[in-house]
Design an enzyme around this catalytic site. Sequence first.
Site, PDB file in Angstrom:
ATOM      1  N   CYS A  84       0.774  -1.256   0.031  1.00 31.89           N
ATOM      2  CA  CYS A  84      -0.044  -0.131  -0.022  1.00 31.89           C
ATOM      3  C   CYS A  84       0.850   1.270  -0.014  1.00 31.89           C
ATOM      4  O   CYS A  84       0.499   2.423  -0.492  1.00 31.89           O
ATOM      5  CB  CYS A  84      -0.841   0.048   1.211  1.00 31.89           C
ATOM      6  N   HIS A 314      -9.227   1.347  -3.088  1.00 31.22           N
ATOM      7  CA  HIS A 314      -8.126   1.067  -2.897  1.00 31.22           C
ATOM      8  C   HIS A 314      -7.275   0.347  -4.110  1.00 31.22           C
ATOM      9  O   HIS A 314      -7.020  -0.632  -3.761  1.00 31.22           O
ATOM     10  CB  HIS A 314      -7.847   0.142  -1.357  1.00 31.22           C
TER      11      HIS A 314
END
Length: 358
Positions: A84, A314
């Site tokens: 991430c 995301h």
Amino acid sequence: MARLIAARRTAVVPRGGAFARLSLEDLAAPVLIACLADAGVAPHRVDEVILSNALGAGGNPARRVALAAGLRETVAGLTTDRQCSGGLDAILLAKALVDSGAADIVLAGGVESYSRRPLRQKTDPDGGAPVPYDQAPFTPWPDRDPDMAAAAEALARRLGIPRDRQEAWAAHSHAKAVAADPSAEIVPLNGTVHDAFPRVVTSRLLAKAPILAGSITAATAAVAADAAAVCLIVSDGIARGRGLALLGGATLGGNPEEPGLAPVAAIRRIWHGERLQQAEIMEAYAVQALAVIDGAGFDPQIVNPGGGGLARGHPIGASGAILAVRLFHGLRTGRGLAAIAAAGGIGTALLVERSGAG
């Protein structure tokens, strides 16, 4: 000091949507081209391209994207994987190259396609059938490598962040995103000019959301998505006062069982309480964003003014770079900060400043 003088992204589209058939280079090359056009920088002047990609099967996508964007063949491209945080880390790598004098012009960010991620299998050394798996290990210890939703729930319990507070933050994220106009950030692609997921979130919708783990629901976790985001990082001499000064950045590891808290240490490494005009904090989970806001001591009013990951989605390797794109377009003057957590207990933060008409 390195400066960020252009920043663009695609819309963020949940997997299986408008970007489902696009390759990584289809997603990212138009964004590189738009950044260069915005800044008036000729493609042949680019020294390097650094892109994060977490779900791909290798092949150095940054090189493919550089070639697809028409850059010089001498641009080798560097693809990184820090999950991430990778998109923000790519920007920190670009800053380091420019600050050291090793490069003058670097395009950095991330690209991810959940829709076209490869299927993963582990080979059996004894010749048995391959074993499918979805998530790579993030630590060498299975008992300290939690499922992300389970880790978010453990964090919620330890910090006393209840479901209703998480849901309120998620609803607020959507409301801000619905009201915002991010068109200056977005490169139109495949007929898509707006983020696809923001919506009016009602109490009834929140109540009906499937439970993922304890107080964590589908409404308080960011959806898997496809997107690309790229920033143009250049030396002071080329920038001539334009854009954002990259004041500092940090990537630090922490407890792998509490990945949501990892950004707090990175933030504290580079930020010492001076006034911030805007903070972009990744919302992989509502509880993770709230834990970072509380732990760092941010004023919630300056956090994600145009909505966050709960409202957009995301796209793992691109998410950190999207935070930087939003800072570039949202920060009119003063200082801003972006921060993101990553699996394995990693946190990355970037501190920037815009002064005057820059």
